[in-house]
Write a protein that holds these residues in place. Structure first.
Motif, PDB file in Angstrom:
ATOM      1  N   PRO A   1       0.837  -1.206   0.000  1.00  0.00           N
ATOM      2  CA  PRO A   1       0.000   0.000   0.000  1.00  0.00           C
ATOM      3  C   PRO A   1       0.871   1.255   0.000  1.00  0.00           C
ATOM      4  N   GLU A   2       0.467   2.218  -0.842  1.00  0.00           N
ATOM      5  CA  GLU A   2       1.244   3.442  -0.970  1.00  0.00           C
ATOM      6  C   GLU A   2       0.676   4.504  -0.027  1.00  0.00           C
ATOM      7  N   TYR A   3       1.536   5.338   0.530  1.00  0.00           N
ATOM      8  CA  TYR A   3       1.155   6.283   1.586  1.00  0.00           C
ATOM      9  C   TYR A   3      -0.025   7.187   1.215  1.00  0.00           C
ATOM     10  N   THR A   4       0.053   7.872   0.073  1.00  0.00           N
ATOM     11  CA  THR A   4      -1.017   8.839  -0.234  1.00  0.00           C
ATOM     12  C   THR A   4      -2.325   8.121  -0.578  1.00  0.00           C
TER      13      THR A   4
ATOM     14  N   GLN B   1      -7.841   6.774   1.451  1.00  0.00           N
ATOM     15  CA  GLN B   1      -8.820   5.802   1.969  1.00  0.00           C
ATOM     16  C   GLN B   1      -9.240   6.163   3.390  1.00  0.00           C
ATOM     17  N   MET B   2      -8.267   6.607   4.184  1.00  0.00           N
ATOM     18  CA  MET B   2      -8.572   6.947   5.579  1.00  0.00           C
ATOM     19  C   MET B   2      -9.493   8.158   5.642  1.00  0.00           C
ATOM     20  N   HIS B   3      -9.268   9.111   4.739  1.00  0.00           N
ATOM     21  CA  HIS B   3     -10.140  10.289   4.697  1.00  0.00           C
ATOM     22  C   HIS B   3     -11.574   9.868   4.385  1.00  0.00           C
ATOM     23  N   ALA B   4     -11.711   8.940   3.446  1.00  0.00           N
ATOM     24  CA  ALA B   4     -13.046   8.458   3.081  1.00  0.00           C
ATOM     25  C   ALA B   4     -13.701   7.781   4.288  1.00  0.00           C
ATOM     26  N   LYS B   5     -12.902   7.042   5.048  1.00  0.00           N
ATOM     27  CA  LYS B   5     -13.391   6.339   6.230  1.00  0.00           C
ATOM     28  C   LYS B   5     -13.931   7.329   7.274  1.00  0.00           C
ATOM     29  N   VAL B   6     -13.177   8.427   7.477  1.00  0.00           N
ATOM     30  CA  VAL B   6     -13.585   9.424   8.470  1.00  0.00           C
ATOM     31  C   VAL B   6     -14.883  10.101   8.039  1.00  0.00           C
TER      32      VAL B   6
END
Ligand SMILES: Cc1ncc(C[n+]2csc(CCOP(=O)(O)OP(=O)(O)O)c2C)c(N)n1
Ligand code: SF4
Ligand SMILES: [Mg+2]
Lengths: 282, 378
Positions: free
Chosen positions: A267-270, A275-280
């Motif tokens: 998995p690449e950092y950005t 994905q994490m932003h979408a999760k939040v």
């Protein structure tokens, strides 16, 4: 001699990527850095990517001057800090293609901590390290890739360098880079292909180009002129694509193992950040 | 978001100020007493689709912030003494490449590791002189939780307007104190963004200034191609050894701040109209001084205070004016005397009395009152 019309219109096919108004560049005759600059332009040309979306970043040193010759958004950071700068750019605008070009001293000594952590983070950028075994810009002192007992301005004869070098391929691979290759400045086509792969790869690519610094390292170790040094590189290259990185030895006098040693998916950092932003937001 | 009120600490107010100013990139490395800024950013940034990035050290943190700024995102870092020391080379890079960034230093006891959990004002001169070469810097000095918010917004606005790194210099007490904070309605906040070039890409000169001495800033990854370097460069951005270009560039980098000094520097005048003895203070000691001035007034002593909300560029004119209006100036600082030397330079020949206290407990109101009475008796 007056130039003929034909001569005037002759143009290097890669000139469109280069700030011609900055020529002649600062490199000494016989230096490998110009060859590496050529590799990068050819890789970009073959990939056909929008050059204005490519950002070239470098640190300080002869190799560090590379960024300034590319005709796109380019940045010359402080010594060793090209990777953190590029990381900030990439996170702020993940659509950009980040290319870091710097020397062995810049990337493995003063900037060594940033190199290993960028590999660990697996942030999408292509790091091209021009390894000329010394600090060329400051006149040729030993650095993190200078071999044992080699002579430099700060490891003079008769003792030479009392330290031992990093093997940059092993360092990058064990730090987590997802693409790792080594070539010398004379395997232009193969190196260019690896740079293309590095740019295409979604992750941190580390490409070491073993090169010649005839002015400082070559002179002090009696390795001859630029041409002699490049001939030597051709002779000692041992191409071993796919060899486990921990076996990619570099013994300047006898055997420089070249090839692509790591090409893995992680998995690449950005991407993960997105994905994490979408999760939040959910 | 509409106006809201919080009861919170200075560090968090600072983080909220940054977010309200449009900051969407935070690069940092944890350090007491600035850690709460990082922790708050780690929670809030993802909610706003911004980035909280924790680096391997402060050098990477600040350099990445410079990178994010060149990609068009308002960016900041926050640290304390040891981290600020590590950042100094990059501060010069931001100055030289004219990069808008905000650097927060929640000052703790020094030198070295000093007293991590205790406040001090030991880094005021470092903010101005810490990086090599001749440059000006902007440094704002909040004295309350509300000002941690307000001055952080202002720090971003100034950095964008002048294309410079701006310091927010708060002592640990201001960083960790808890007070009411009013976060204004986001529509009522005045936000400034850097000038972008309007010229054709082929004609763009990245370091050619406008009349305000600030060049429009192109971003990386746009139709504008440019080379930005920490080397001395001409208007094209190209490195040069020329004396002429070096003098012109360094002069402009200094002048673009000095020429706007009246607009940049902010001071608060407290009971100064008829004052004979004036305190000049910033940060926590100014809070003690406010009380001491009241107590002195109750004793019939005409005391007042000039509170500095900006220490760099140094408010020369307000100090010179003050010096001609009062008989004595007292400077209480939570250090061995830093701003004191600047005050003295612009107050001469009015006597300036220094109160040093390089410790976590600031000058208390009683101590300042005693000093006022002692000076009054002269
Ligand atoms: C903080 C800092 N320390 C030292 C230097 C001096 N310096 C400039 S280039 C350089 C070494 C560069 O070596 P390398 O990265 O291998 O590049 P090369 O010149 O060999 O291509 C050094 C030590 C500097 N510019 N900044
Ligand atoms: S000093 Fe060495 S590395 Fe630098 S330009 Fe000359 S040959 Fe190349
Ligand atoms: Mg080198």
């Amino acid at each position: 001699m007056t130039a003929t019309a034909e001569q005037v219109t002759l143009k290097h096919p890669m000139a469109k990527y280069i700030r011609e108004d900055r020529m002649p560049w600062i490199y000494c005759p016989g230096c490998s850095i110009g060859i590496v600059t050529g590799m990068i332009t050819r890789a970009i040309d073959t990939l056909g990517i929008d050059f204005s979306k490519v950002v070239v970043v470098s640190g300080i040193g002869c190799s560090g001057r590379t960024s300034g010759y590319f005709k796109t958004g380019t940045f010359h950071t402080t010594h060793g800090r090209a990777i953190p700068f590029a990381t900030g750019v990439k996170i702020a605008n993940p659509d950009l293609e980040l290319l870091v070009v710097a020397g062995d001293g810049d990337l493995a000594a003063i900037g060594g901590n940033h190199l290993i952590h960028a590999c660990r983070r697996n942030i999408d950028m292509t790091v091209v390290c021009i390894n000329n075994f010394n600090y060329g810009m400051t006149g040729g002192q030993f650095g993190p890739t200078t071999e044992h007992e080699k002579w430099t301005q700060t490891s003079p004869a008769p003792i030479g360098n009392i330290e031992h070098p990093f093997n940059l391929v092993k360092l990058a691979a064990s730090s987590g880079a997802t693409f790792v290759a080594r070539w010398t400045a004379v395997q232009v086509r193969r190196a260019t292909k690896s740079i293309e792969k590095g740019i295409t790869k979604q992750g941190l690519s580390f490409i070491e180009i073993v090169g010649a610094c005839p002015t400082a390292y070559g002179r002090m170790n009696r390795l001859g002129e630029g041409v002699d040094m490049h001939k030597h590189l051709l002779e000692v290259t041992d191409i071993q694509n796919g060899l486990p990185p921990h076996e990619a030895e570099l013994d300047y006098a006898r055997r420089i193992v070249c090839g692509e040693f790591v090409d893995i998916e992680k998995p690449e950092y950005t991407d993960v950040l997105k994905q994490m932003h979408a999760k939040v937001r959910k | 978001m509409p106006e809201r009120t919080m009861f919170t600490m200075g560090d968090i107010a600072c983080a909220e100020g940054a977010l309200s100013a449009g900051c969407r990139y935070f690069g940092g490395y944890p350090i007491t007493p600035a850690t709460e800024i990082a922790e708050w950013m780690a929670v809030r940034m993802p909610e706003l689709s911004g980035a909280y990035v924790q680096y391997e050290d402060e050098i990477a943190s600040i350099t990445s912030v410079i990178g994010a700024s060149w990609a068009g995102i308002k960016a900041m870092t926050a640290t304390s003494g040891p981290g600020a020391s590590l950042m100094m080379e990059a501060v010069g890079l931001a100055v030289m490449t004219e990069t808008p960034i905000v650097i927060v230093n929640i000052m703790r006891g020094g030198p070295s590791t000093g007293q991590p959990t205790r406040g001090q004002q030991g880094d005021v001169l470092q903010a101005k002189w810490g990086s090599h070469g001749d440059y000006q810097i902007i440094a704002l000095t909040p004295a309350s939780v509300q000002e941690m918010f307000d001055l952080t917004v202002r720090a971003f606005n100034l950095s964008e307007k002048y294309r410079v790194p701006v310091f927010l210099l708060a002592d640990e007490i201001v960083g960790h104190m808890r007070e009411a904070l009013v976060i204004p309605d986001e529509k009522s906040l005045k936000l400034v963004s850097r000038k972008m070039p309007k010229s054709e890409p082929s004609e763009y000169l990245p370091f050619k200034p406008d009349d305000d001495l600030v060049p429009p800033m192109a971003l990386l990854g746009t139709k504008y191609q440019f080379y930005a370097t920490g080397l001395t460069h001409d208007e094209r951005g190209y490195p040069t050894d020329s004396d002429e270009v070096q003098i012109e560039l360094v002069t402009r980098l200094n002048e673009k701040i000095l020429r706007h000094i009246d607009e940049i520097t902010e001071v608060e005048r407290y009971f100064l109209d008829d004052a004979e003895i004036a305190i000049v203070a910033y940060g926590t000691p100014a809070r003690s001084a406010r009380r001491a001035v009241k107590d002195a007034r109750a004793k019939g002593i005409k005391a007042g205070m000039l509170r500095l909300k900006t220490v760099w560029p140094f408010p020369e004119e307000p100090i010179a004016q003050l010096a001609s209006d009062v008989k004595h100036i007292i400077v209480p600082e939570q250090n061995m005397g830093q701003v004191y030397y600047m005050v003295r330079a612009f107050a001469a020949p009015t006597p300036v009395h220094l109160m040093t206290k390089p410790a976590g407990t600031p000058q208390l109101p009683d101590e300042i009152l005693r000093k006022i009475m002692e000076v009054h008796a002269k």
